[in-house]
Design an enzyme around this catalytic site. Sequence first.
Site, short mmCIF file in Angstrom:
data_model
loop_
_atom_site.label_atom_id
_atom_site.label_comp_id
_atom_site.label_asym_id
_atom_site.label_seq_id
_atom_site.Cartn_x
_atom_site.Cartn_y
_atom_site.Cartn_z
N HIS A 149 0.85 -1.19 0.00
CA HIS A 149 0.00 0.00 0.00
C HIS A 149 0.88 1.24 0.00
CE1 HIS A 149 -1.50 3.28 2.74
NE2 HIS A 149 -2.45 3.30 1.83
N GLY A 186 -17.03 10.79 -0.52
CA GLY A 186 -16.12 10.43 -1.62
C GLY A 186 -16.74 9.35 -2.50
N TYR A 244 0.11 9.16 -0.88
CA TYR A 244 0.77 10.46 -0.64
C TYR A 244 -0.23 11.55 -0.95
CZ TYR A 244 4.93 7.86 0.20
OH TYR A 244 5.81 6.98 0.77
#
Lengths: 345, 345
Positions: free
Chosen positions: B155, B304, B158
Site C-alpha cells: 500500500h 467520496g 501520498y
Amino acid sequence: HENVSEAPNSLLREEDLQSGPLTTEHQRHIQGVPPVHPRMRANFENMIRAAQNSICLALENVDGSGKKFREDAWVRGADGGGGISRVLQDGHVFEKAGVNVSIVYGTMPPEALQAASAGAVARNAGYARDERVPFFAAGISSVIHPWNPHVPTMHFNYRYFETDKGMWWMGGGTDLTPSYLYVEDAQHFHGVLKSVCDRHDAAFYQRFKKWCDDYFLIRHRGERRGIGGVFFDDLNDRPAEELFKFSSDMVGHVVEAYVPIVERRKHMPYTEEQKRWQQLRRGRYVEFNLVYDRGTVFGLKTGGRIESILMSLPLTARWEYDHQPAEGTPEWDLLDACRHPREWV
Amino acid sequence: HENVSEAPNSLLREEDLQSGPLTTEHQRHIQGVPPVHPRMRANFENMIRAAQNSICLALENVDGSGKKFREDAWVRGADGGGGISRVLQDGHVFEKAGVNVSIVYGTMPPEALQAASAGAVARNAGYARDERVPFFAAGISSVIHPWNPHVPTMHFNYRYFETDKGMWWMGGGTDLTPSYLYVEDAQHFHGVLKSVCDRHDAAFYQRFKKWCDDYFLIRHRGERRGIGGVFFDDLNDRPAEELFKFSSDMVGHVVEAYVPIVERRKHMPYTEEQKRWQQLRRGRYVEFNLVYDRGTVFGLKTGGRIESILMSLPLTARWEYDHQPAEGTPEWDLLDACRHPREWV
C-alpha cells in the site's frame, strides 16, 4: 478475560443475586423513569441463558450435521461479569453460527456511553457531565451465516443496561439478510415479528420496523444490509417488567421466525454465480458491522472479548470493484429491496 | 460525481492553474507555517498523475497477463476536483490492484477535519472554532493484493492538503503486508525506503518507520496489519518545496521497493492451508481499513466515491472463530512480527 472450563451458574456479582427491595438510590435520582427491581439483572441473565440453550439446540437440529456448538466461557474475576460464546462452524447448513451471552460490569466516559446509544435516553442521568458512569449490561447476540445463498443470514440481539444510579433501558432486534429475495420468506419473518409485537403494543411493529430500516443503513452505499425486521433501543418509557416480557417474547420467537425459512431453502441447488453474489453481500455485511454497528464499535472500544464480538463476521466475504447487477435480475431485485424498504405484512 | 470518458488534462479549478504570486491571504493568517506557492496544487497533481501512469505500467509488466488497468474518471462539475481510478482485477499475479488519484475541493466541520488528522497541526487555523473549513486535497493512493500468499500486499498513499487561509500539510507512506515473512524481502523493502528518506533528512526513516508501526495498529487485536514501512502526517515544519521533493521521491521509488519482491515470489508454489492463512490476514486488513484507517473513514464520511475508497479492500477475506497459529510455525512468525515490530535495516 479468564477462561473457565465450565460457565458458572450465574455470571452476576453475588449481591445482584440477592432479591432485595428497591434501594433508595434507585428511586432518588431519575425523574420520570420507572424504578426497576434489583432482580431484573438476574431475571435477564436467566432469560438469555435459557434462550441460548434452546436456540442452539434448534439450530443444531436444522443443521443436521451432528455438529454441536463449541462453547467458550470466561469470567472477569473480581469485577464480576463474563460471557459464554457458542459457535458452530462448518456445519451442513451453517457456515458460521454464533450465539453469545455476556454480562458486563464496566464504567464508561459519558460521551462514549452516549455515542453508543440512539440518543433518546440521558444515560448518564445522576452523574456529573465528565464523570465515568458505572454500568451493568446483559445481552444475547447472534448471527447465523448459512452456506447456501438461498438461505438468509439472520441476526438478533437483546440487551438490558443499567447504571448504578437507577437509569436503565432495553434494546434489541431481529433482522434478516438474504442474498436472494423470496417474498414469502420476508412475509413469514416479518409476520412472526409483528404478531409478537402486537401482543405487547399495537404500535410496536410499525415503529420498530422503521427503526430497523433506519438503523441497518450502510450510509456510504445508500442501502441497507438486508430486508430488516425490528429494532429498538433506549426503551424505558414503561415499567421494566413489561419491556422484559416483550424482550423475552421476541427472543422466544427467533426460531419460529427463522427456522422454517431455513428448512424451505436449505436443499435448493445454487450456481457459482449465486455463491459469488452471496459473497459480495457478505462484504456489505462486514462493512455495516465494522463501520456502523453500535454494538461492535462499543465492544471493540470497551475491551470486550474480540473473538466474541467479531463472531458476527462471515467466514468469507468478497469485494469486487464497481460490481453492479443488471436491472431486472434477482440480484438487482434484492438490492432494490435494500435501497427501498418495503412493507411485508 | 459525473463520469467522464476521458480524464481532463487537469482536475484543478482554472484559477489554480494560473501561476500567480503568493496572495496576501496566504501570508496573513498562519504564524510559524512556511507560505506555500499557489503552483503547489498544480505541481502535486502533475506529480501524482505521472506516478499513476508509470506505476500502473510497471504493475502490468510484472503481472504478465496482458491485462491493462481499467480506468474510471470523474469530475465534480462546477465545484472543481475529480478523480481517476485505475483497477486491475483478476490478473496472473494480482488479484486486485488499484491506483487512484483524486483532487478534492471540499468543506469540513473543524471537528471532522481534526479527527481525520494525527493532531499535530491546527488544521482550522484562521477559522472560527465552529466554522466549516474549505480545503483542497490532492492525493494518490494504492493497494496491491496478489493471489499468491508468498507475495505481499503493498500500500502507498501520498497527499497534500491546504485550507483557503494558507494552512497546508503533507502526509503519506508506503507499507508492506505479507502473509508469510521473508526477512530478505522486509530488508529490501525497508532498505529502499530508508535510502530515499536519508537523502532528505537523516532522521526521517527512524521517525516515520515508528509512526508507521504506530499507525497501522489494529488496536482491538494488539497487532499491526503488516510489517510496516514509513508513514507520516501533518508535515509542514519545513518549506513546502522540500516536502514536495521528499513526497515525489517516495512515490518515485514505490516500484523499486515492491516489484523485485513480487518477481522473487510470484512463481512460488503454495498450499490450500497457506491460501487460507492469507485469507485470514486479508480479514485483518479489512478490519484495519474499515475501523481505523483515517483516509477510509474520512472518504466515507465526506461523500467520496465509494468504489474508489473501498478499492483498497481485498477481493476476498476470511474470519474464522478464534484461529490461533501454533507457536513456531511460519504463520506464528508473521504474527509475532505484527505484534512486535522489528528493525529491518
